[in-house]
Design an enzyme around this catalytic site. Structure first.
Site, short mmCIF file in Angstrom:
data_model
loop_
_atom_site.label_atom_id
_atom_site.label_comp_id
_atom_site.label_asym_id
_atom_site.label_seq_id
_atom_site.Cartn_x
_atom_site.Cartn_y
_atom_site.Cartn_z
N LYS A 22 -8.02 24.97 28.65
CA LYS A 22 -6.98 25.69 29.40
C LYS A 22 -5.97 24.70 29.99
O LYS A 22 -4.76 24.89 29.88
CB LYS A 22 -7.62 26.49 30.52
N ARG A 92 -0.42 29.01 39.60
CA ARG A 92 0.20 27.81 40.15
C ARG A 92 0.73 26.89 39.05
O ARG A 92 1.69 26.16 39.24
CB ARG A 92 -0.81 27.04 40.98
N CYS A 116 -3.73 28.04 47.59
CA CYS A 116 -4.65 28.97 46.93
C CYS A 116 -6.00 28.81 47.65
O CYS A 116 -6.13 28.07 48.62
CB CYS A 116 -4.77 28.67 45.44
N ARG A 121 -2.53 22.52 48.38
CA ARG A 121 -1.98 22.18 47.08
C ARG A 121 -0.46 21.99 47.07
O ARG A 121 0.29 22.70 46.42
CB ARG A 121 -2.42 23.21 46.04
N ASP A 305 -13.61 20.22 39.00
CA ASP A 305 -13.73 21.54 38.37
C ASP A 305 -15.16 21.87 37.95
O ASP A 305 -15.42 22.98 37.50
CB ASP A 305 -12.80 21.64 37.14
#
Ligand code: EPZ
Length: 420
Positions: A22, A92, A116, A121, A305
Site C-alpha cells: 500500500k 492523509r 489522526c 502528524r 507499522d
C-alpha cells in the site's frame, strides 16, 4: 459497519501470498501527476486507501482505469491544482499530491491532512523542503497553498527521516531546475520502489535506500510500467499470525530482506523462521513465546507499522516484554482494547511494559486505526473464545481480504454486518 468475528485457538497452517505494498503504491500513483504518457501499475492492492487515491487523481484530471490489481493512468491533461479537504480528511497520504502538482503545474492547493488517531502528524518538513526549493507557501483556512514558477534544485537536510516527506521532495525535485540533494532521508523500501518507477519514467535519481538521495531535474517525464513491491507490513502481519497461533505458515511473495529487524525479534521469541528460496518465509513454533524488548525506529529498524501486531504476541509470551514506540506519540490505542482481552500492559509515555499471560480471553473490541486493528485480530486468533472486532473499515484501508486469507489458513474468522 462490518465487524470481524473470530473464534480463537486454531493453529494456522498453509501458504498465504502477500499482495502489493500500500505504502509504495500510494506515492507511485501520485507520481503519475508528474507528466503525460501512459503509466501501467501492476500488483496494486485493492484496498480503500488506493481507491481514495484513484478518486483524488481523477478529480485532478488524471485518466484513471482500474482492472483488478492493475491501474492505468494518463496525466497529460491535469487541470485542477486542488486536493480538497473532504478527500484529504479520509486519507492523509493525499499530501503526496503536493510535490507533483507544484513541480508540474507551478501551483498546488492541498488541504492540511490534520492529525489522526496515532498522532498530530505535522507536514512541516515537507513544506520546509519545498520552500528551500523556492516555493512560496501560505497555510490558511486549513489549506496549503504553494506556488513556484519552477522549483530550483537545493541541498535539503531533513530534521527527521519522514517517509512521505522524502517522497514528496523526491517527486518535486524530478522536474526542478538543477540538482537537489536530500540528506537524512527515509530509507524505507517503499521509497526505493518509488524511485525505481520514477527512473523508468526518465527521472535522474541516485542513492535511493541510503540516507542521501540526489535528483537531477529534467524537463519532463514519460510513461512507464511498474509492478509494485510486496507489502512488508502485510507479510509481517501474517508471520505474526503463524507465530501467535503456533501453526506452520508459509508467507510467500515477500522480500525477506525487508523484514530484517522484525525477523530477528520474532526468532528471539522462540519462533522458527526459515527462508523459502528468497521469496518467502516459513513460520513454525513448538515452544511458548518468550518475552522480548522492542523499539520502533525508522527503517531498517523495527517498523512502527508492526508495533501493535508485535504487542499481541508479547501479551501471550512467557515473561515481561517492553515495547517502545519512538515514531508516533499516540500509537498505543490498541492497549485498552487488549486490556479487555485480559492483557497485562502498563503504558508509561513511549514505553509499554507487557506482562505475558498464558491465554487472552475473547471479547468485543474496537479498532482505532489500521495497524491497531490488525493487532486485535492477531490477539483474537490466539484468545479463548469469541472476539468481535468493530469498525473494521480501518482494516479495509490497508489489508486486502484479510479474513479470507486467514480463513484459507484455517482460522475460524468471518466478516459480519454489525447489528445496530
Ligand atoms: C508513513 O507515514 C506511512 N504512510 C505510515 O504508515 C508509517 O507508519 C510512517 O510512514 C512511518 O513509517 C505512508 O507511507 C502512506 P512520517 P508518514 O512522516 O510519512 C513526524 C500505515 O499504517 N513528522 O515518516 O506520515 C511525524 O509526526 C501508515 O500504513 C514531523 O514531525 O510518516 C511522526 O512522528 C500509518 N514533521 C514521524 O515524523 C513532518 O513534516 C514519522 O512520520 C513529517 C513527519
Amino acid at each position: 459497519m462490518d465487524q470481524i468475528r473470530i473464534i480463537g485457538g486454531t493453529p494456522l497452517h498453509g501458504v498465504v501470498e502477500v499482495g502489493g505494498a500500500k505504502n509504495a503504491a500510494l506515492p507511485i500513483l501520485a507520481a503519475s501527476l508528474l507528466g503525460g504518457g501512459e503509466c501501467i501499475i501492476d500488483h496494486v492492492p485493492q484496498v480503500q486507501d488506493l481507491v481514495t487515491m484513484g478518486k483524488l487523481l481523477a478529480l485532478l484530471g488524471v485518466e484513471v482505469q482500474t482492472e483488478g490489481g492493475r491501474v492505468m493512468l494518463e496525466a497529460s491533461n491535469v487541470q485542477s491544482i486542488e486536493a480538497p479537504y473532504d478527500l484529504v480528511k479520509t486519507m492523509r497520504a493525499s499530501i503526496l499530491a503536493l510535490g507533483p502538482l507544484l513541480t508540474r503545474l507551478g501551483e498546488a492547493k492541498v488541504s492540511l491532512p490534520g492529525g489522526c488517531a496515532i498522532g498530530t502528524r505535522p507536514v512541516t518538513l515537507h513544506l520546509k523542503g519545498l520552500t528551500m526549493m523556492g516555493a512560496e507557501i501560505h497555510v490558511e483556512h486549513g489549506y496549503i497553498h504553494a506556488k513556484a514558477s519552477r522549483l530550483k534544485g537545493a541541498r535539503i537536510d531533513l530534521d527527521f527521516p519522514t517517509v512521505t516527506g522524502t517522497e514528496n521532495l523526491i517527486m518535486a525535485a524530478c522536474l526542478a531546475d538543477g540538482t537537489t540533494s536530500l540528506h537524512h532521508v527515509a530509507r524505507e523500501p517503499e521509497i526505493m520502489d518509488l524511485c525505481a518507477f520514477l527512473t523508468k519514467r526518465g527521472a535522474k535519481i541516485v542513492g535511493a535506500g541510503t540516507d542521501t538521495i540526489t535528483i537531477e531535474g529534467v524537463r519532463e517525464l514519460h510513461g512507464a510500467s511498474h509492478r509494485v513491491m510486496p507489502d512488508r507490513v502485510e507479510a509481517g502481519t501474517f508471520v505474526m499470525a503463524g507465530a501467535i497461533t503456533g501453526g506452520d505458515v508459509t508467507v510467500k511473495g515477500c522480500v525477506t530482506d525487508h523484514l530484517g529487524t522484525m525477523f530477528t525479534k520474532i526468532q528471539e521469541m522462540g519462533v522458527e523462521l526459515t527462508e523459502e528460496d528468497g521469496e518467502g518465509v516459513r513460520v513454525r513454533r513448538s515452544t511458548p513465546l518468550k518475552a522480548v524488548e522492542v523499539k520502533t525506529l525508522p527503517y531498517p529498524g523495527f517498523p512502527t507499522d508492526l508495533q501493535a501486531q508485535m504487542m499481541a504476541l508479547m501479551a501471550v509470551a512467557e515473561g515481561t516484554s517492553v515495547m517502545t514506540e519512538t515514531i508516533f506519540e499516540g500509537r498505543f490505542l490498541h492497549v485498552p482494547e487488549l486490556h479487555r482481552m485480559g492483557a497485562l500492559i502498563d503504558v508509561d509515555g513511549p514505553h509499554a511494559v507487557v506482562k505475558g499471560v498464558p491465554r487472552l480471553a475473547g471479547a468485543p473490541v474496537m479498532a482505532s486505526d489500521l495497524r491497531a486493528s490488525a493487532g486485535l485480530v492477531l490477539a483474537g486468533l490466539a484468545a479463548e473464545g469469541e472476539t468481535i472486532v468493530s469498525r473494521v473499515y480501518h482494516l479495509d484501508r490497508g489489508y486486502e481480504r484479510l479474513e479470507e486469507k486467514l480463513q484459507a489458513l484455517g482460522a475460524q474468522v468471518q466478516r459480519v454486518r454489525e447489528v445496530i
